[in-house]
Design a protein around this motif. Structure first.
Motif, PDB file in Angstrom:
ATOM      1  N   ILE A  49       1.016  -1.137  -0.032  1.00 52.31           N
ATOM      2  CA  ILE A  49      -0.023  -0.180  -0.179  1.00 52.31           C
ATOM      3  C   ILE A  49       0.886   1.238   0.081  1.00 52.31           C
ATOM      4  CG2 ILE A  49      -1.781   1.282   1.399  1.00 52.31           C
ATOM      5  CD1 ILE A  49      -2.769  -1.318   0.093  1.00 52.31           C
ATOM      6  N   GLY A  50       0.522   2.432  -0.901  1.00 50.75           N
ATOM      7  CA  GLY A  50       1.233   3.585  -0.881  1.00 50.75           C
ATOM      8  C   GLY A  50       0.545   4.495   0.231  1.00 50.75           C
ATOM      9  N   GLU A 101       6.915   6.216 -10.005  1.00 52.19           N
ATOM     10  CA  GLU A 101       7.679   4.912 -10.196  1.00 52.19           C
ATOM     11  C   GLU A 101       7.129   4.413  -8.685  1.00 52.19           C
ATOM     12  OE1 GLU A 101      12.260   3.420  -9.490  1.00 52.19           O
ATOM     13  OE2 GLU A 101      11.866   5.334  -9.804  1.00 52.19           O
ATOM     14  N   LYS A 102       6.930   4.960  -7.628  1.00 56.52           N
ATOM     15  CA  LYS A 102       6.531   4.282  -6.450  1.00 56.52           C
ATOM     16  C   LYS A 102       5.152   3.608  -6.731  1.00 56.52           C
ATOM     17  CE  LYS A 102       9.153   6.369  -2.784  1.00 56.52           C
ATOM     18  NZ  LYS A 102       9.303   7.285  -1.541  1.00 56.52           N
ATOM     19  N   LEU A 103       4.422   4.470  -7.331  1.00 56.09           N
ATOM     20  CA  LEU A 103       2.789   4.301  -7.470  1.00 56.09           C
ATOM     21  C   LEU A 103       2.805   2.815  -8.300  1.00 56.09           C
ATOM     22  CD1 LEU A 103       0.980   7.500  -8.072  1.00 56.09           C
ATOM     23  CD2 LEU A 103       0.857   5.800  -6.096  1.00 56.09           C
ATOM     24  N   VAL A 106       2.697  -0.496  -6.076  1.00 54.41           N
ATOM     25  CA  VAL A 106       1.717  -0.864  -5.048  1.00 54.41           C
ATOM     26  C   VAL A 106       0.409  -1.169  -5.610  1.00 54.41           C
ATOM     27  CG1 VAL A 106       2.938   1.140  -3.423  1.00 54.41           C
ATOM     28  CG2 VAL A 106       0.798   1.821  -4.928  1.00 54.41           C
ATOM     29  N   ASN A 107      -0.475  -1.849  -4.513  1.00 57.24           N
ATOM     30  CA  ASN A 107      -1.702  -2.507  -4.995  1.00 57.24           C
ATOM     31  C   ASN A 107      -2.702  -1.413  -4.412  1.00 57.24           C
ATOM     32  OD1 ASN A 107       0.595  -4.734  -4.097  1.00 57.24           O
ATOM     33  ND2 ASN A 107      -0.427  -5.142  -6.083  1.00 57.24           N
ATOM     34  N   GLY A 108      -2.580  -0.492  -3.946  1.00 58.93           N
ATOM     35  CA  GLY A 108      -3.432   0.404  -3.429  1.00 58.93           C
ATOM     36  C   GLY A 108      -2.884   1.712  -2.654  1.00 58.93           C
ATOM     37  N   ILE A 131      -4.770   9.147 -11.076  1.00 58.87           N
ATOM     38  CA  ILE A 131      -4.134   8.113 -11.307  1.00 58.87           C
ATOM     39  C   ILE A 131      -4.794   6.887 -10.713  1.00 58.87           C
ATOM     40  CG2 ILE A 131      -1.768   6.664 -10.867  1.00 58.87           C
ATOM     41  CD1 ILE A 131      -0.195   9.174 -10.851  1.00 58.87           C
ATOM     42  N   VAL A 132      -5.501   6.926  -9.571  1.00 60.13           N
ATOM     43  CA  VAL A 132      -6.193   5.850  -8.988  1.00 60.13           C
ATOM     44  C   VAL A 132      -7.191   5.270  -9.752  1.00 60.13           C
ATOM     45  CG1 VAL A 132      -7.789   5.086  -7.218  1.00 60.13           C
ATOM     46  CG2 VAL A 132      -5.528   6.067  -6.648  1.00 60.13           C
ATOM     47  N   LEU A 133      -8.052   6.540 -10.324  1.00 65.33           N
ATOM     48  CA  LEU A 133      -9.228   6.336 -11.225  1.00 65.33           C
ATOM     49  C   LEU A 133      -8.659   5.897 -12.592  1.00 65.33           C
ATOM     50  CD1 LEU A 133     -11.351   9.782 -10.511  1.00 65.33           C
ATOM     51  CD2 LEU A 133     -11.512   7.393  -9.505  1.00 65.33           C
ATOM     52  N   ASP A 134      -7.608   6.352 -13.249  1.00 71.17           N
ATOM     53  CA  ASP A 134      -7.078   6.019 -14.482  1.00 71.17           C
ATOM     54  C   ASP A 134      -6.791   4.688 -14.421  1.00 71.17           C
ATOM     55  OD1 ASP A 134      -7.452   8.676 -15.258  1.00 71.17           O
ATOM     56  OD2 ASP A 134      -5.359   8.979 -15.166  1.00 71.17           O
ATOM     57  N   ARG A 135      -6.138   4.037 -13.460  1.00 75.70           N
ATOM     58  CA  ARG A 135      -5.714   2.599 -13.511  1.00 75.70           C
ATOM     59  C   ARG A 135      -7.008   1.642 -13.277  1.00 75.70           C
ATOM     60  NH1 ARG A 135      -0.304   2.273  -9.669  1.00 75.70           N
ATOM     61  NH2 ARG A 135      -0.689  -0.015  -9.841  1.00 75.70           N
TER      62      ARG A 135
END
Length: 334
Positions: A49-50, A101-103, A106-108, A131-135
């Motif tokens: 998790i990030g 890079e860090k994102l 991570v899986n969430g 970025i969360v929405l895009d992924r």
């Protein structure tokens, strides 16, 4: 009975017991019927998790007053770890290429509480949120849990209204959660809760609140963007009886936002209002377990070495509980 007869009878008994025992199948641990049969091949059991850091040192400058300093309260890290995940700190003012890079590792993502509602921090939260929405739009299951300030900033980002928040009096207050409808407990972060614990949440003060901003149900429901994005799960009265939205979940994304603090019930001790009962601890554990269960659905499989190089284990927490009310421990980045 003669000695020979006694020996014969004992021998007959032994033969009978042996035949009964050997007539039944004994499954050893290496038998393929009894190991790995319940493992979900889709679930990822090494979730990361990030957690996005917050400006400041978490102790009003008493640990560090550097202008570029940021922190993550250790309670958020422990909250994630207790549910079976590891943490990569997403330092909010790192270069954007480092953030990206860090994102990818991570899986969430978790947005923490705090006070910074404007400026570079808010801009970085909006960036990560997009970025969360895009992924997710690209087909990856990529969850977000936004807590307190995180709830407020996501509300601003979705509504695109920097003045959407209202004033409430809910500082250092343990509270109830009022469930909007029964269905909310079956399809949301509360789905693992027993009916008895749901009832206790409605009657006992098991949720820790610590905020002065929020949004009322009326304002959320009348904002077109918010009402289409979020479903209201719970509401809560503040100290003056004014009702605010305390839990929401997105309709079409694995995004959950809580105005309350599930991490504090287990891992923070500096404020007497924080509930530490067995029921309060269960609430925290169920929330954490749900969030990490969502992260296990992520298809991201990062490089082990890159994960190890970026884990929060590369940093040491600082004890801050002795210098005043606030967090017990914090990680500081500068």
């Amino acid at each position: 009975m003669s000695p020979i007869s006694l020996v014969f009878q004992l021998l007959s008994c032994f033969i009978f017991l042996f035949s009964v025992a050997t007539s039944q199948s004994i499954l050893l641990p290496t038998d393929p019927l009894v190991h790995l049969s319940s493992v979900d091949p889709v679930s990822y059991n090494y979730p990361v998790i990030g957690i996005v850091s917050h400006p400041g040192d978490g102790a009003s400058g008493r640990l560090s007053n550097a202008t570029n300093v940021s922190y993550i309260a250790a309670s958020y890290v422990k909250f994630v770890e207790a549910a079976g995940a590891r943490v990569v700190p997403i330092v909010y003012n790192e270069p954007e290429e480092t953030l990206l890079e860090k994102l990818r590792l991570v899986n969430g993502v978790l947005f923490t509480g705090g006070s910074a509602k404007t400026g570079p921090y808010f801009e970085r939260i909006k960036k990560v949120f997009q970025i969360v929405l895009d992924r997710n739009d690209a087909g990856e299951h990529f969850p977000l849990l936004a807590i307190c300030l995180g709830f407020e900033l996501v509300t601003k980002a979705v509504s695109k209204d920097n003045n959407i928040l209202e004033r409430f009096s809910a500082q250092n207050q343990a509270s109830i959660l009022q469930f909007v409808d029964n269905a909310a407990t079956n399809i949301s972060i509360f789905q693992r809760f027993s009916p008895q614990l749901i009832e206790k949440l409605s009657t006992d003060c098991l949720a820790m609140q610590n905020h002065v901003s929020g949004i009322s149900p009326q304002r959320l429901q009348t904002n077109d963007a918010l009402s289409k994005f979020f479903r209201i799960l719970t509401t809560t009265p503040d100290k003056n009886g004014k009702i605010y939205v305390s839990s929401v979940q997105a309709y079409n994304y694995p995004v959950t936002a809580l105005q309350w603090h599930p991490e504090k019930n287990v891992f923070e001790w500096g404020v007497s209002a924080i509930p530490h009962s067995e029921d309060a601890v269960l609430v925290s554990q169920y929330v954490g377990n749900y969030f990490i269960s969502e992260a296990r659905k992520s298809s991201t499989r990062p490089s082990t070495k890159k994960v190890l190089d970026n884990l929060i284990y590369n940093y040491a927490p600082r004890f801050s509980g002795a210098i005043g009310r606030g967090f017990d421990e914090v990680y500081i980045f500068q």
